[in-house]
Design a protein around this motif. Structure first.
Motif, short mmCIF file in Angstrom:
data_model
loop_
_atom_site.label_atom_id
_atom_site.label_comp_id
_atom_site.label_asym_id
_atom_site.label_seq_id
_atom_site.Cartn_x
_atom_site.Cartn_y
_atom_site.Cartn_z
N ALA A 16 -37.41 11.17 5.46
CA ALA A 16 -37.98 9.94 5.06
C ALA A 16 -37.14 8.86 4.27
CB ALA A 16 -39.13 10.17 4.02
N GLU A 17 -36.13 9.79 3.54
CA GLU A 17 -35.07 8.68 2.78
C GLU A 17 -34.22 8.06 3.77
OE1 GLU A 17 -33.52 11.42 0.33
OE2 GLU A 17 -35.36 11.61 -0.95
N ARG A 18 -33.89 8.87 5.00
CA ARG A 18 -32.92 8.31 6.01
C ARG A 18 -33.57 7.17 6.70
NH1 ARG A 18 -31.76 13.55 7.13
NH2 ARG A 18 -33.15 13.68 8.97
N LEU A 19 -34.82 7.18 6.88
CA LEU A 19 -35.82 6.25 7.63
C LEU A 19 -35.75 5.03 6.54
CD1 LEU A 19 -37.46 5.20 10.01
CD2 LEU A 19 -39.25 6.47 8.93
N ALA A 20 -35.93 5.40 5.54
CA ALA A 20 -35.94 4.01 4.35
C ALA A 20 -34.77 3.40 4.34
CB ALA A 20 -36.53 4.82 3.08
N ALA A 21 -33.67 4.01 4.41
CA ALA A 21 -32.34 3.73 4.12
C ALA A 21 -32.09 2.66 5.59
CB ALA A 21 -31.29 4.65 4.12
N TRP A 22 -32.62 3.10 6.83
CA TRP A 22 -32.20 2.37 7.90
C TRP A 22 -33.22 1.13 7.93
CZ3 TRP A 22 -28.35 2.03 10.80
CH2 TRP A 22 -27.53 2.75 10.89
N TRP A 23 -34.35 1.00 7.32
CA TRP A 23 -35.27 0.09 7.14
C TRP A 23 -34.83 -1.16 6.41
CZ3 TRP A 23 -39.47 -1.73 9.46
CH2 TRP A 23 -40.30 -2.71 9.04
N LEU A 24 -34.14 -0.59 5.15
CA LEU A 24 -33.49 -1.38 4.19
C LEU A 24 -32.19 -2.10 4.77
CD1 LEU A 24 -33.64 0.56 0.95
CD2 LEU A 24 -34.89 -1.60 1.23
N ARG A 25 -31.24 -1.14 5.73
CA ARG A 25 -30.36 -2.05 6.35
C ARG A 25 -30.56 -2.92 7.09
NH1 ARG A 25 -28.69 3.76 6.56
NH2 ARG A 25 -27.08 4.11 5.13
N LEU A 26 -31.83 -2.63 7.98
CA LEU A 26 -32.31 -3.87 8.70
C LEU A 26 -32.91 -5.19 8.01
CD1 LEU A 26 -34.63 -1.70 11.29
CD2 LEU A 26 -32.20 -2.80 11.93
N VAL A 46 -30.07 3.95 -3.86
CA VAL A 46 -29.52 2.50 -4.56
C VAL A 46 -29.20 1.73 -3.35
CG1 VAL A 46 -27.85 1.88 -6.23
CG2 VAL A 46 -28.95 4.02 -6.66
N ALA A 47 -29.75 0.63 -3.42
CA ALA A 47 -29.08 -0.33 -2.42
C ALA A 47 -28.94 -1.70 -3.08
CB ALA A 47 -30.39 -0.49 -1.44
N ARG A 48 -28.12 -2.58 -2.34
CA ARG A 48 -27.49 -3.79 -2.75
C ARG A 48 -27.89 -4.94 -1.75
NH1 ARG A 48 -22.77 -2.42 -5.17
NH2 ARG A 48 -23.78 -2.39 -7.15
N ARG A 49 -28.12 -5.87 -2.07
CA ARG A 49 -28.09 -7.23 -1.16
C ARG A 49 -27.95 -8.41 -2.26
NH1 ARG A 49 -33.57 -8.48 2.05
NH2 ARG A 49 -34.32 -9.19 0.03
N GLY A 50 -26.86 -9.04 -1.88
CA GLY A 50 -26.60 -10.26 -2.54
C GLY A 50 -26.25 -9.86 -4.18
N ARG A 51 -26.86 -10.58 -5.14
CA ARG A 51 -26.93 -10.33 -6.60
C ARG A 51 -27.95 -9.28 -7.11
NH1 ARG A 51 -26.08 -13.85 -10.65
NH2 ARG A 51 -28.17 -13.73 -10.97
N GLU A 57 -37.55 4.49 -4.79
CA GLU A 57 -38.33 5.65 -4.76
C GLU A 57 -38.89 5.49 -3.28
OE1 GLU A 57 -40.37 9.28 -6.35
OE2 GLU A 57 -38.47 7.97 -6.53
N VAL A 58 -38.63 6.88 -2.75
CA VAL A 58 -39.32 6.79 -1.21
C VAL A 58 -40.07 7.96 -1.40
CG1 VAL A 58 -38.65 7.59 1.07
CG2 VAL A 58 -36.95 6.31 -0.36
N LYS A 59 -41.55 7.62 -0.73
CA LYS A 59 -42.55 8.50 -0.88
C LYS A 59 -43.08 8.64 0.93
CE LYS A 59 -42.80 9.90 -4.66
NZ LYS A 59 -42.56 11.26 -5.15
N LEU A 104 -43.71 5.79 3.48
CA LEU A 104 -44.00 6.06 5.06
C LEU A 104 -44.87 6.96 5.28
CD1 LEU A 104 -40.01 6.90 4.47
CD2 LEU A 104 -40.91 4.82 5.87
N ALA A 105 -45.48 6.82 6.48
CA ALA A 105 -46.49 7.62 7.00
C ALA A 105 -46.37 7.81 8.47
CB ALA A 105 -47.86 7.14 6.49
N PRO A 106 -46.56 8.69 9.21
CA PRO A 106 -46.32 8.62 10.62
C PRO A 106 -47.32 7.41 11.20
CG PRO A 106 -46.92 10.77 9.87
CD PRO A 106 -46.96 9.96 8.65
N GLY A 107 -46.36 6.92 12.30
CA GLY A 107 -47.26 6.03 13.27
C GLY A 107 -47.44 4.38 12.55
N ARG A 108 -46.72 4.29 11.26
CA ARG A 108 -46.80 3.11 10.49
C ARG A 108 -45.48 2.64 10.36
NH1 ARG A 108 -51.11 1.71 7.96
NH2 ARG A 108 -53.14 2.64 8.32
#
Length: 120
Positions: A16-26, A46-51, A57-59, A104-108
């Motif tokens: 789930a954390e890997r999927l969330a990280a990819w979502w944020l990168r996109l 921990v993610a950064r975009r601009g300033r 938290e990933v669930k 995150l939930a399957p199919g969503r």
């Protein structure tokens, strides 16, 4: 048996954390750290975009209804305490910080809740 369930839950959490990280990168975020532990608790991403620096938290749950109950005040307080301890390391002068949640939930598609903690 309990050990096997714990390992399965741990593996699901990491996925789930890997999927969330990819979502944020996109969405234009750069992941600067993951699974950062403090004496107060752990921050999943921990993610950064601009300033902006987001402590995320990933669930992951099996259904949408369970996701609605996955994050409560107690959990957010723990993440907020951990984020506060980490701010000197990740937030530089002139940057802003916030606490986000990705559900995150399957199919969503992932659901990204922004700025979920305002403090007590």
């Amino acid at each position: 048996m309990a050990e096997a369930r714990r390992r399965q839950a741990e593996a699901a959490g990491r996925r789930a954390e890997r999927l969330a990280a990819w979502w944020l990168r996109l969405k234009g975020w750069r992941i600067v750290a993951s699974r950062v532990r403090t004496p107060f608790g752990e921050v999943d991403l921990v993610a950064r975009r601009g300033r902006m620096v987001a402590f995320v938290e990933v669930k992951h749950r099996q259904g949408a209804r369970e996701l609605d109950e996955a994050v409560d005040h107690h959990r957010l307080r723990r993440v907020a305490a951990a984020a506060e301890a980490l701010m000197p390391r990740y937030v530089q002068e002139g940057q802003d910080a916030r606490i986000d949640v990705i559900l995150l939930a399957p199919g969503r598609l992932p659901r990204h809740l922004t700025h979920v903690w305002q403090g007590d």
